[in-house]
Write a protein that holds these residues in place. Sequence first.
Motif, PDB file in Angstrom:
ATOM      1  N   LEU A 114      22.714  99.651  37.254  1.00 60.57           N
ATOM      2  CA  LEU A 114      22.300  98.258  37.416  1.00 60.57           C
ATOM      3  C   LEU A 114      21.403  98.075  38.633  1.00 60.57           C
ATOM      4  O   LEU A 114      20.510  97.227  38.636  1.00 60.57           O
ATOM      5  CB  LEU A 114      23.527  97.352  37.543  1.00 60.57           C
ATOM      6  CG  LEU A 114      24.296  97.056  36.261  1.00 60.57           C
ATOM      7  CD1 LEU A 114      25.550  96.260  36.570  1.00 60.57           C
ATOM      8  CD2 LEU A 114      23.421  96.305  35.271  1.00 60.57           C
ATOM      9  N   GLU A 115      21.640  98.856  39.661  1.00 63.77           N
ATOM     10  CA  GLU A 115      20.815  98.739  40.866  1.00 63.77           C
ATOM     11  C   GLU A 115      19.376  99.172  40.619  1.00 63.77           C
ATOM     12  O   GLU A 115      18.479  98.811  41.393  1.00 63.77           O
ATOM     13  CB  GLU A 115      21.438  99.559  41.999  1.00 63.77           C
ATOM     14  CG  GLU A 115      22.733  98.948  42.538  1.00 63.77           C
ATOM     15  CD  GLU A 115      23.383  99.810  43.585  1.00 63.77           C
ATOM     16  OE1 GLU A 115      22.991 101.002  43.704  1.00 63.77           O
ATOM     17  OE2 GLU A 115      24.299  99.322  44.269  1.00 63.77           O
ATOM     18  N   ARG A 116      19.149  99.918  39.538  1.00 64.91           N
ATOM     19  CA  ARG A 116      17.783 100.333  39.197  1.00 64.91           C
ATOM     20  C   ARG A 116      17.113  99.357  38.235  1.00 64.91           C
ATOM     21  O   ARG A 116      15.956  99.534  37.874  1.00 64.91           O
ATOM     22  CB  ARG A 116      17.805 101.738  38.596  1.00 64.91           C
ATOM     23  CG  ARG A 116      18.231 102.822  39.593  1.00 64.91           C
ATOM     24  CD  ARG A 116      17.990 104.211  39.026  1.00 64.91           C
ATOM     25  NE  ARG A 116      18.837 104.493  37.885  1.00 64.91           N
ATOM     26  CZ  ARG A 116      20.057 105.027  37.962  1.00 64.91           C
ATOM     27  NH1 ARG A 116      20.568 105.321  39.160  1.00 64.91           N
ATOM     28  NH2 ARG A 116      20.775 105.272  36.885  1.00 64.91           N
ATOM     29  N   VAL A 117      17.859  98.321  37.806  1.00 66.95           N
ATOM     30  CA  VAL A 117      17.315  97.306  36.909  1.00 66.95           C
ATOM     31  C   VAL A 117      16.653  96.219  37.744  1.00 66.95           C
ATOM     32  O   VAL A 117      17.251  95.683  38.677  1.00 66.95           O
ATOM     33  CB  VAL A 117      18.430  96.702  36.024  1.00 66.95           C
ATOM     34  CG1 VAL A 117      17.904  95.500  35.243  1.00 66.95           C
ATOM     35  CG2 VAL A 117      18.975  97.761  35.070  1.00 66.95           C
ATOM     36  N   ASP A 118      15.413  95.885  37.417  1.00 68.30           N
ATOM     37  CA  ASP A 118      14.683  94.864  38.165  1.00 68.30           C
ATOM     38  C   ASP A 118      15.057  93.454  37.741  1.00 68.30           C
ATOM     39  O   ASP A 118      15.115  92.540  38.570  1.00 68.30           O
ATOM     40  CB  ASP A 118      13.172  95.052  37.982  1.00 68.30           C
ATOM     41  CG  ASP A 118      12.701  96.399  38.494  1.00 68.30           C
ATOM     42  OD1 ASP A 118      13.066  96.756  39.630  1.00 68.30           O
ATOM     43  OD2 ASP A 118      11.980  97.092  37.754  1.00 68.30           O
ATOM     44  N   ALA A 119      15.292  93.251  36.446  1.00 71.41           N
ATOM     45  CA  ALA A 119      15.577  91.907  35.949  1.00 71.41           C
ATOM     46  C   ALA A 119      16.491  91.982  34.735  1.00 71.41           C
ATOM     47  O   ALA A 119      16.387  92.901  33.922  1.00 71.41           O
ATOM     48  CB  ALA A 119      14.286  91.182  35.580  1.00 71.41           C
ATOM     49  N   VAL A 120      17.391  91.011  34.627  1.00 72.69           N
ATOM     50  CA  VAL A 120      18.251  90.883  33.454  1.00 72.69           C
ATOM     51  C   VAL A 120      17.909  89.566  32.759  1.00 72.69           C
ATOM     52  O   VAL A 120      17.655  88.559  33.407  1.00 72.69           O
ATOM     53  CB  VAL A 120      19.747  90.934  33.844  1.00 72.69           C
ATOM     54  CG1 VAL A 120      20.105  89.824  34.826  1.00 72.69           C
ATOM     55  CG2 VAL A 120      20.629  90.850  32.600  1.00 72.69           C
ATOM     56  N   ILE A 121      17.846  89.622  31.423  1.00 72.67           N
ATOM     57  CA  ILE A 121      17.519  88.446  30.620  1.00 72.67           C
ATOM     58  C   ILE A 121      18.735  88.090  29.788  1.00 72.67           C
ATOM     59  O   ILE A 121      19.232  88.922  29.021  1.00 72.67           O
ATOM     60  CB  ILE A 121      16.301  88.698  29.703  1.00 72.67           C
ATOM     61  CG1 ILE A 121      15.030  88.928  30.532  1.00 72.67           C
ATOM     62  CG2 ILE A 121      16.073  87.532  28.772  1.00 72.67           C
ATOM     63  CD1 ILE A 121      14.745  90.387  30.820  1.00 72.67           C
ATOM     64  N   THR A 122      19.260  86.867  29.934  1.00 72.69           N
ATOM     65  CA  THR A 122      20.459  86.483  29.201  1.00 72.69           C
ATOM     66  C   THR A 122      20.298  85.121  28.540  1.00 72.69           C
ATOM     67  O   THR A 122      19.423  84.341  28.886  1.00 72.69           O
ATOM     68  CB  THR A 122      21.699  86.407  30.122  1.00 72.69           C
ATOM     69  OG1 THR A 122      21.627  85.215  30.931  1.00 72.69           O
ATOM     70  CG2 THR A 122      21.829  87.621  31.005  1.00 72.69           C
ATOM     71  N   THR A 123      21.210  84.857  27.626  1.00 72.40           N
ATOM     72  CA  THR A 123      21.405  83.514  27.106  1.00 72.40           C
ATOM     73  C   THR A 123      22.415  82.803  28.016  1.00 72.40           C
ATOM     74  O   THR A 123      22.858  83.358  29.023  1.00 72.40           O
ATOM     75  CB  THR A 123      21.931  83.552  25.666  1.00 72.40           C
ATOM     76  OG1 THR A 123      23.178  84.274  25.641  1.00 72.40           O
ATOM     77  CG2 THR A 123      20.949  84.261  24.742  1.00 72.40           C
ATOM     78  N   ALA A 124      22.796  81.591  27.661  1.00 77.90           N
ATOM     79  CA  ALA A 124      23.816  80.836  28.388  1.00 77.90           C
ATOM     80  C   ALA A 124      24.671  80.120  27.354  1.00 77.90           C
ATOM     81  O   ALA A 124      24.402  80.179  26.149  1.00 77.90           O
ATOM     82  CB  ALA A 124      23.177  79.850  29.351  1.00 77.90           C
ATOM     83  N   VAL A 125      25.703  79.438  27.822  1.00 79.60           N
ATOM     84  CA  VAL A 125      26.544  78.680  26.895  1.00 79.60           C
ATOM     85  C   VAL A 125      26.422  77.180  27.140  1.00 79.60           C
ATOM     86  O   VAL A 125      26.501  76.390  26.208  1.00 79.60           O
ATOM     87  CB  VAL A 125      28.017  79.156  26.961  1.00 79.60           C
ATOM     88  CG1 VAL A 125      28.621  78.900  28.336  1.00 79.60           C
ATOM     89  CG2 VAL A 125      28.856  78.495  25.881  1.00 79.60           C
ATOM     90  N   VAL A 126      26.207  76.776  28.390  1.00 78.36           N
ATOM     91  CA  VAL A 126      26.099  75.352  28.728  1.00 78.36           C
ATOM     92  C   VAL A 126      25.166  75.195  29.922  1.00 78.36           C
ATOM     93  O   VAL A 126      25.152  76.031  30.834  1.00 78.36           O
ATOM     94  CB  VAL A 126      27.485  74.742  29.071  1.00 78.36           C
ATOM     95  CG1 VAL A 126      27.338  73.375  29.741  1.00 78.36           C
ATOM     96  CG2 VAL A 126      28.341  74.598  27.825  1.00 78.36           C
ATOM     97  N   GLY A 127      24.396  74.112  29.917  1.00 77.82           N
ATOM     98  CA  GLY A 127      23.656  73.679  31.104  1.00 77.82           C
ATOM     99  C   GLY A 127      24.116  72.278  31.455  1.00 77.82           C
ATOM    100  O   GLY A 127      24.210  71.418  30.570  1.00 77.82           O
ATOM    101  N   ILE A 128      24.452  72.024  32.709  1.00 75.55           N
ATOM    102  CA  ILE A 128      24.963  70.717  33.121  1.00 75.55           C
ATOM    103  C   ILE A 128      23.845  69.964  33.840  1.00 75.55           C
ATOM    104  O   ILE A 128      23.411  70.356  34.927  1.00 75.55           O
ATOM    105  CB  ILE A 128      26.201  70.867  34.023  1.00 75.55           C
ATOM    106  CG1 ILE A 128      27.301  71.637  33.275  1.00 75.55           C
ATOM    107  CG2 ILE A 128      26.716  69.501  34.466  1.00 75.55           C
ATOM    108  CD1 ILE A 128      28.526  71.935  34.115  1.00 75.55           C
ATOM    109  N   ALA A 129      23.403  68.854  33.235  1.00 69.55           N
ATOM    110  CA  ALA A 129      22.233  68.152  33.737  1.00 69.55           C
ATOM    111  C   ALA A 129      22.456  67.541  35.113  1.00 69.55           C
ATOM    112  O   ALA A 129      21.617  67.652  35.997  1.00 69.55           O
ATOM    113  CB  ALA A 129      21.819  67.062  32.742  1.00 69.55           C
ATOM    114  N   SER A 130      23.586  66.891  35.332  1.00 69.34           N
ATOM    115  CA  SER A 130      23.789  66.139  36.569  1.00 69.34           C
ATOM    116  C   SER A 130      23.889  67.030  37.792  1.00 69.34           C
ATOM    117  O   SER A 130      23.636  66.580  38.912  1.00 69.34           O
ATOM    118  CB  SER A 130      25.037  65.257  36.460  1.00 69.34           C
ATOM    119  OG  SER A 130      26.192  66.057  36.256  1.00 69.34           O
ATOM    120  N   THR A 131      24.259  68.293  37.610  1.00 70.87           N
ATOM    121  CA  THR A 131      24.417  69.209  38.749  1.00 70.87           C
ATOM    122  C   THR A 131      23.422  70.358  38.731  1.00 70.87           C
ATOM    123  O   THR A 131      23.343  71.112  39.709  1.00 70.87           O
ATOM    124  CB  THR A 131      25.838  69.802  38.782  1.00 70.87           C
ATOM    125  OG1 THR A 131      26.061  70.573  37.592  1.00 70.87           O
ATOM    126  CG2 THR A 131      26.886  68.702  38.880  1.00 70.87           C
TER     127      THR A 131
END
Length: 215
Positions: A114-131
């Motif tokens: 993992l330390e040799r990985v420059d970037a990780v691309i993921t999905t998410a499950v929730v985004g909270i607008a107010s915060t």
Amino acid sequence: MSAGSSARAEILGRVRSALAGTERTPLADVPRRYREHRPADALVGLVCDRVADYRATVARVAPGGLTAAIVAAARGVGARRVLAPTGAPQAWCDALNSEFEHVEDGESIDTAGLERVDAVITTAVVGIASTGTIVLDHGPGQGHRALTLVPDVHICVVAESQVADDVPEGLRRLDPARPMTFISGPSATSDIELNRVEGVHGPRTLHVLVTPDSP
């Protein structure tokens, strides 16, 4: 009876006497004017603003442009070796493989890898607008927790349909039995003199792509 217990009993007795004959207001009848019911597009705009407040990079992606936006984000941070966890859409993997040294399956990779990985691309499950908080429950396309903590760059895709108004609504969408990571901007801390340092406990760079497409 000890002096402490006697004093406690006296105080509680006075409270009961003061409340005698009063009516309790049902909790449901308490007005909550602080709760706003925002339309969907306003929620998306708000979550983008709040994410940006945390010094993260955020962009709204046009329909059909998500894969190109992911590649552009990885290219923009100078990534050479990128990781998309198991369960990420195949279109992402195909596009990443065409331009980067791409690690398709992060299930067996160790910390040194993992330390040799420059970037990780993921999905998410929730985004909270107010915060401006992004939540991962480490399901398909999100990987285990270390995948989003060790690499220096995290590119996270949030669908507009995943944006919740506030924390209570966001929590209602989550499965409490799953592990969860709440992300509010890139990792940052400060010393006693309030000098901000980023990347100490997690990614130094957070890039959020908000899309109408379903990841």
